[in-house]
Motif scaffolding. Structure first.
Motif, PDB file in Angstrom:
ATOM      1  N   ASP A   1      13.349 -29.803  -4.532  1.00 18.68           N
ATOM      2  CA  ASP A   1      13.396 -28.614  -5.374  1.00 18.68           C
ATOM      3  C   ASP A   1      13.765 -27.385  -4.553  1.00 18.68           C
ATOM      4  N   GLU A   2      13.145 -27.229  -3.403  1.00 21.57           N
ATOM      5  CA  GLU A   2      13.480 -26.103  -2.529  1.00 21.57           C
ATOM      6  C   GLU A   2      14.935 -26.177  -2.081  1.00 21.57           C
ATOM      7  N   PHE A   3      15.397 -27.402  -1.798  1.00 27.43           N
ATOM      8  CA  PHE A   3      16.762 -27.571  -1.313  1.00 27.43           C
ATOM      9  C   PHE A   3      17.774 -27.204  -2.392  1.00 27.43           C
ATOM     10  N   PHE A   4      17.591 -27.722  -3.607  1.00 29.12           N
ATOM     11  CA  PHE A   4      18.538 -27.430  -4.683  1.00 29.12           C
ATOM     12  C   PHE A   4      18.539 -25.952  -5.034  1.00 29.12           C
ATOM     13  N   ARG A   5      17.361 -25.342  -5.072  1.00 35.12           N
ATOM     14  CA  ARG A   5      17.306 -23.918  -5.380  1.00 35.12           C
ATOM     15  C   ARG A   5      17.926 -23.086  -4.258  1.00 35.12           C
TER      16      ARG A   5
ATOM     17  N   GLU B   1      36.019 -22.048   6.876  1.00 36.19           N
ATOM     18  CA  GLU B   1      34.929 -21.254   7.420  1.00 36.19           C
ATOM     19  C   GLU B   1      34.463 -20.181   6.443  1.00 36.19           C
ATOM     20  N   GLU B   2      35.263 -19.888   5.408  1.00 37.16           N
ATOM     21  CA  GLU B   2      34.869 -18.887   4.425  1.00 37.16           C
ATOM     22  C   GLU B   2      34.063 -19.481   3.283  1.00 37.16           C
ATOM     23  N   LYS B   3      34.098 -20.806   3.157  1.00 42.15           N
ATOM     24  CA  LYS B   3      33.428 -21.443   2.034  1.00 42.15           C
ATOM     25  C   LYS B   3      31.913 -21.293   2.160  1.00 42.15           C
ATOM     26  N   PRO B   4      31.209 -21.332   1.013  1.00 45.92           N
ATOM     27  CA  PRO B   4      29.741 -21.211   1.047  1.00 45.92           C
ATOM     28  C   PRO B   4      29.102 -22.300   1.898  1.00 45.92           C
ATOM     29  N   THR B   5      28.083 -21.925   2.608  1.00 49.13           N
ATOM     30  CA  THR B   5      27.391 -22.887   3.466  1.00 49.13           C
ATOM     31  C   THR B   5      26.315 -23.615   2.680  1.00 49.13           C
ATOM     32  N   THR B   6      25.901 -24.763   3.204  1.00 45.33           N
ATOM     33  CA  THR B   6      24.825 -25.503   2.574  1.00 45.33           C
ATOM     34  C   THR B   6      23.493 -24.912   2.992  1.00 45.33           C
ATOM     35  N   ALA B   7      22.435 -25.413   2.376  1.00 44.79           N
ATOM     36  CA  ALA B   7      21.105 -24.865   2.650  1.00 44.79           C
ATOM     37  C   ALA B   7      20.761 -25.009   4.128  1.00 44.79           C
ATOM     38  N   ALA B   8      20.353 -23.917   4.720  1.00 47.56           N
ATOM     39  CA  ALA B   8      20.090 -23.906   6.158  1.00 47.56           C
ATOM     40  C   ALA B   8      18.905 -24.788   6.509  1.00 47.56           C
ATOM     41  N   GLY B   9      19.064 -25.560   7.572  1.00 44.04           N
ATOM     42  CA  GLY B   9      17.962 -26.364   8.074  1.00 44.04           C
ATOM     43  C   GLY B   9      17.716 -27.657   7.346  1.00 44.04           C
ATOM     44  N   THR B  10      18.469 -27.948   6.316  1.00 49.63           N
ATOM     45  CA  THR B  10      18.267 -29.182   5.566  1.00 49.63           C
ATOM     46  C   THR B  10      19.601 -29.868   5.340  1.00 49.63           C
TER      47      THR B  10
ATOM     48  N   ILE C   1      21.669 -23.019  -4.623  1.00 51.93           N
ATOM     49  CA  ILE C   1      22.113 -22.044  -5.622  1.00 51.93           C
ATOM     50  C   ILE C   1      22.034 -20.631  -5.060  1.00 51.93           C
ATOM     51  N   ASP C   2      20.916 -20.329  -4.386  1.00 47.70           N
ATOM     52  CA  ASP C   2      20.759 -18.984  -3.822  1.00 47.70           C
ATOM     53  C   ASP C   2      21.825 -18.679  -2.775  1.00 47.70           C
ATOM     54  N   LEU C   3      22.066 -19.647  -1.888  1.00 51.26           N
ATOM     55  CA  LEU C   3      23.055 -19.417  -0.832  1.00 51.26           C
ATOM     56  C   LEU C   3      24.465 -19.361  -1.390  1.00 51.26           C
ATOM     57  N   SER C   4      24.713 -20.128  -2.441  1.00 47.47           N
ATOM     58  CA  SER C   4      26.028 -20.066  -3.076  1.00 47.47           C
ATOM     59  C   SER C   4      26.265 -18.668  -3.639  1.00 47.47           C
ATOM     60  N   GLU C   5      25.275 -18.106  -4.303  1.00 43.25           N
ATOM     61  CA  GLU C   5      25.408 -16.751  -4.842  1.00 43.25           C
ATOM     62  C   GLU C   5      25.544 -15.723  -3.719  1.00 43.25           C
ATOM     63  N   LYS C   6      24.716 -15.883  -2.694  1.00 36.33           N
ATOM     64  CA  LYS C   6      24.744 -14.924  -1.589  1.00 36.33           C
ATOM     65  C   LYS C   6      26.074 -14.950  -0.850  1.00 36.33           C
ATOM     66  N   SER C   7      26.570 -16.140  -0.565  1.00 36.37           N
ATOM     67  CA  SER C   7      27.820 -16.237   0.201  1.00 36.37           C
ATOM     68  C   SER C   7      28.996 -15.713  -0.602  1.00 36.37           C
TER      69      SER C   7
ATOM     70  N   GLU D   1      22.209 -18.640 -15.495  1.00 34.53           N
ATOM     71  CA  GLU D   1      22.429 -19.819 -16.343  1.00 34.53           C
ATOM     72  C   GLU D   1      22.283 -21.105 -15.540  1.00 34.53           C
ATOM     73  N   LEU D   2      22.796 -21.101 -14.329  1.00 36.97           N
ATOM     74  CA  LEU D   2      22.683 -22.296 -13.498  1.00 36.97           C
ATOM     75  C   LEU D   2      21.231 -22.600 -13.171  1.00 36.97           C
ATOM     76  N   ARG D   3      20.479 -21.589 -12.776  1.00 41.40           N
ATOM     77  CA  ARG D   3      19.064 -21.803 -12.458  1.00 41.40           C
ATOM     78  C   ARG D   3      18.286 -22.221 -13.693  1.00 41.40           C
ATOM     79  N   ARG D   4      18.669 -21.669 -14.826  1.00 37.39           N
ATOM     80  CA  ARG D   4      17.964 -22.015 -16.061  1.00 37.39           C
ATOM     81  C   ARG D   4      18.184 -23.482 -16.409  1.00 37.39           C
ATOM     82  N   TYR D   5      19.390 -23.966 -16.213  1.00 36.42           N
ATOM     83  CA  TYR D   5      19.636 -25.387 -16.481  1.00 36.42           C
ATOM     84  C   TYR D   5      18.847 -26.266 -15.514  1.00 36.42           C
ATOM     85  N   TYR D   6      18.935 -25.957 -14.223  1.00 38.32           N
ATOM     86  CA  TYR D   6      18.248 -26.783 -13.237  1.00 38.32           C
ATOM     87  C   TYR D   6      16.741 -26.787 -13.473  1.00 38.32           C
ATOM     88  N   SER D   7      16.202 -25.653 -13.915  1.00 38.98           N
ATOM     89  CA  SER D   7      14.764 -25.539 -14.131  1.00 38.98           C
ATOM     90  C   SER D   7      14.298 -26.209 -15.408  1.00 38.98           C
TER      91      SER D   7
END
Length: 583
Positions: free
Chosen positions: A112-116, A377-386, A119-125, A151-157
């Motif tokens: 759950d932390e990883f998927f969320r 190198e410009e593409k969104p990064t994956t969740a850090a540390g996981t 989404i957060d990092l995708s928005e931030k990047s 909308e994305l978070r609402r679906y996942y949740s």
């Protein structure tokens, strides 16, 4: 004569004592002289007062659960130890199911932390990239992107959000917006733009990108949500299944195997292994009935997790959103002349924008530059540390030993040396009455098999209601997981079937294109044929005070700032593509 008689009586007494010794019976005097020190010690170690504990063995006629032989337990001690046996049993169940509970709880939290975080990092990047590239033009439209991620978070949740409908609506809105921006010399009414979006299936302004993106994103998010919900359901089911109470027949069996030997002064004697199995299978009869659906559930979790590390990879889907939408808008921009010509033929000639010189759509827009794709190198990064692969591998390793848990639980408990004698120790164990071999057969698993259980009387005609509810919960979540393996969301089966994504998938077709159908501005007053042109749901163009600028019912020029009421995630790169045209 008296001497001879005394001699015969003495010989008879010796003979009786010898027979008694050989037969193993104890005289009342001998029993009364046997010390209860060991029983009193065990009783005290459990935290109970020895005030009612006999010092030597007494007659056991008062016992209700243990054999009514000579005993070291009073009635109060028997009742107290019966309750203790129930507590020991419940603790054994809890301890042996802790692996399940810990695994589901920790794995659910990590996924759950990883998927969320994805989404957060995708928005931030994206915010960082677009702000750097497009500056104020992006920040002025930041609310659009925020709504997408809502909308994305609402679906996942677990919200009632259909990804197919969201994506279809996004492409319809996007084609209207891009069409306005590639034709800034015109102003378009809402009806005109509605005509454009209605015929997007025939125009295919974004080529096949909408279908590809819909498939990739839908599969990934459906699988991610199903896995997260499945792990949470597994945790809840384990919690419910292990929060049980022992009925009177179960307690009787528990007491007879664990503490009746203590009352006999044989505290070191463990129950025979088969005796322990029969008692545990009787007490856990309803849990044994979970086995079939439980195994199906574990298998479904395993298979969905494999999909997530393969074709339904959430990381790849998140990374592909901006790139695919960029490709779609570039395709429409590069083919804007052809698309505009078809639209003008089908929807009519638009009105020129006031104060602008009319120019051909072929004419390059001043200092416009075409939209570019992003470098790696410009593409969104994956969740850090996981890492998704690592998370899935760890989960699969923990799922394997979970199969068959409920039917193996009696064996697990009885394998503990504190609970029962070793399976190889058949003669030096407590058989329910005394020291010796346990002769009855071990019963089968589940409720029905307990009809012949010699240790615990089970009413097989009265299944446990709570267990039946858990079986239904397992079936429901397993069904969701199985559908997720094929990219289907059970909550939206009706809307997902046969729905399009705005890019020539397999949605509605309109037989009035090209030409002058009911959606043409010149036919605004003509009656519509609902059979050939099924109406779309009304789309609200106002949100939080922002709205389309209108002049006598007509939309403003392409330079107007727009806010949409509902945007899915995939419209995220929308401003990115169009921003260069605003400069």
């Amino acid at each position: 004569m008296d001497t001879r008689l005394s001699s015969r009586r003495y010989s008879l007494l010796v003979l009786l004592c010898t027979i008694a010794a050989l037969s193993g019976t104890r005289s009342p005097v001998a029993a009364a002289l046997r010390s209860c020190a060991v029983t009193r010690q065990v009783y005290a170690e459990k935290g109970y007062s020895t005030g009612t504990a006999p010092l030597t063995q007494i007659s056991g006629e008062h016992l209700r659960l243990c054999p009514q032989d000579y005993t070291c337990c009073s009635s109060q001690m028997e009742e107290t130890l019966a309750l203790q046996s129930e507590r020991d049993f419940l603790k054994a169940v809890e301890d042996n199911s802790q692996f399940l509970l810990t695994t589901f709880t920790q794995r659910h939290r990590r996924f759950d932390e990883f998927f969320r975080e994805l989404i957060d990092l995708s928005e931030k990047s994206m915010n960082q990239m677009f702000t750097k590239t497009y500056g104020r033009l992006f920040t002025q439209n930041a609310h659009v992107f925020q709504e997408l991620f809502v909308e994305l978070r609402r679906y996942y949740s677990g919200g009632s959000v259909s990804l197919t409908e969201v994506l279809s609506d996004f492409w319809s809105r996007l084609v209207e917006r891009v069409f306005s921006l590639v034709n800034p010399q015109y102003q378009f009414s809402e009806d005109y733009l509605e005509c454009v979006s209605k015929h997007a299936e025939q125009l295919q302004p974004f080529a096949d990108v909408p279908r590809k993106l819909r498939v990739q994103v839908s599969r990934a998010f459906i699988a991610a949500r199903a896995l997260s919900q499945g792990l949470a359901t597994g945790r809840d089911i384990v919690n419910k299944a292990t929060k049980l109470t022992a009925d009177s027949e179960c307690v009787r069996g528990l007491m007879r195997q664990w503490y009746c030997p203590v009352c006999r002064g044989m505290s070191s004697l463990r129950p025979c292994h088969p005796l322990c199995l029969n008692v545990m299978k009787g007490c856990l009869a309803n849990q044994g009935d979970l086995d079939t659906e439980w195994n199906n559930f574990i298998d479904a979790l395993y298979q969905v997790s494999e999909k997530l590390e393969g074709p339904f990879n959430m990381e790849l889907a998140a990374d592909s959103i901006s790139v695919k939408v960029s490709e779609a808008i570039m395709h429409m921009q590069e083919n804007s002349v052809t698309i505009s010509t078809k639209v003008f033929q089908g929807c009519g000639s638009p009105r020129p924008a006031p104060g602008r010189s009319k120019r051909s759509p072929k004419e390059p827009g001043g200092n416009r530059r075409p939209f570019r794709t992003y470098s790696p190198e410009e593409k969104p990064t994956t969740a850090a540390g996981t890492n998704l692969d690592r998370l899935v591998t760890e989960l699969k390793e923990r799922l394997r030993p979970m199969r068959g848990f409920w039917v193996s639980l009696p064996h697990t408990i009885c394998s503990d040396e504190k609970m029962a004698a070793d399976v190889t120790n058949e003669d030096r164990c407590w058989n329910g009455q005394t020291r010796g071999r346990y002769l009855p057969d071990v019963t089968g698993d589940g409720l029905v098999s307990q009809i012949n259980n010699p240790e615990v009387e089970v009413d097989i005609a009265r299944p446990d209601v709570r267990t039946r509810q858990l079986i239904m919960e397992l079936r429901v979540v397993t069904n969701k997981l199985r559908h997720a393996q094929t990219g289907q969301d059970m909550d939206f089966m009706d809307s997902e079937e046969g729905s399009g994504s705005g890019g020539g998938d397999h949605g509605e077709r309109y037989n009035d294109w090209p030409g002058y159908g009911p959606y043409s501005p010149s036919h605004n007053n003509a009656p519509r044929n609902p059979a050939s042109n099924p109406p779309k749901p009304p789309r609200v163009r106002e949100r939080n005070g922002s709205k389309w600028s209108r002049n006598n019912g007509q939309a403003g020029s392409a330079s107007s700032q727009l806010t949409y009421s509902l945007f899915p995630l995939l419209s995220l790169p929308f401003v990115v593509t169009l921003a260069p045209m605003w400069r």
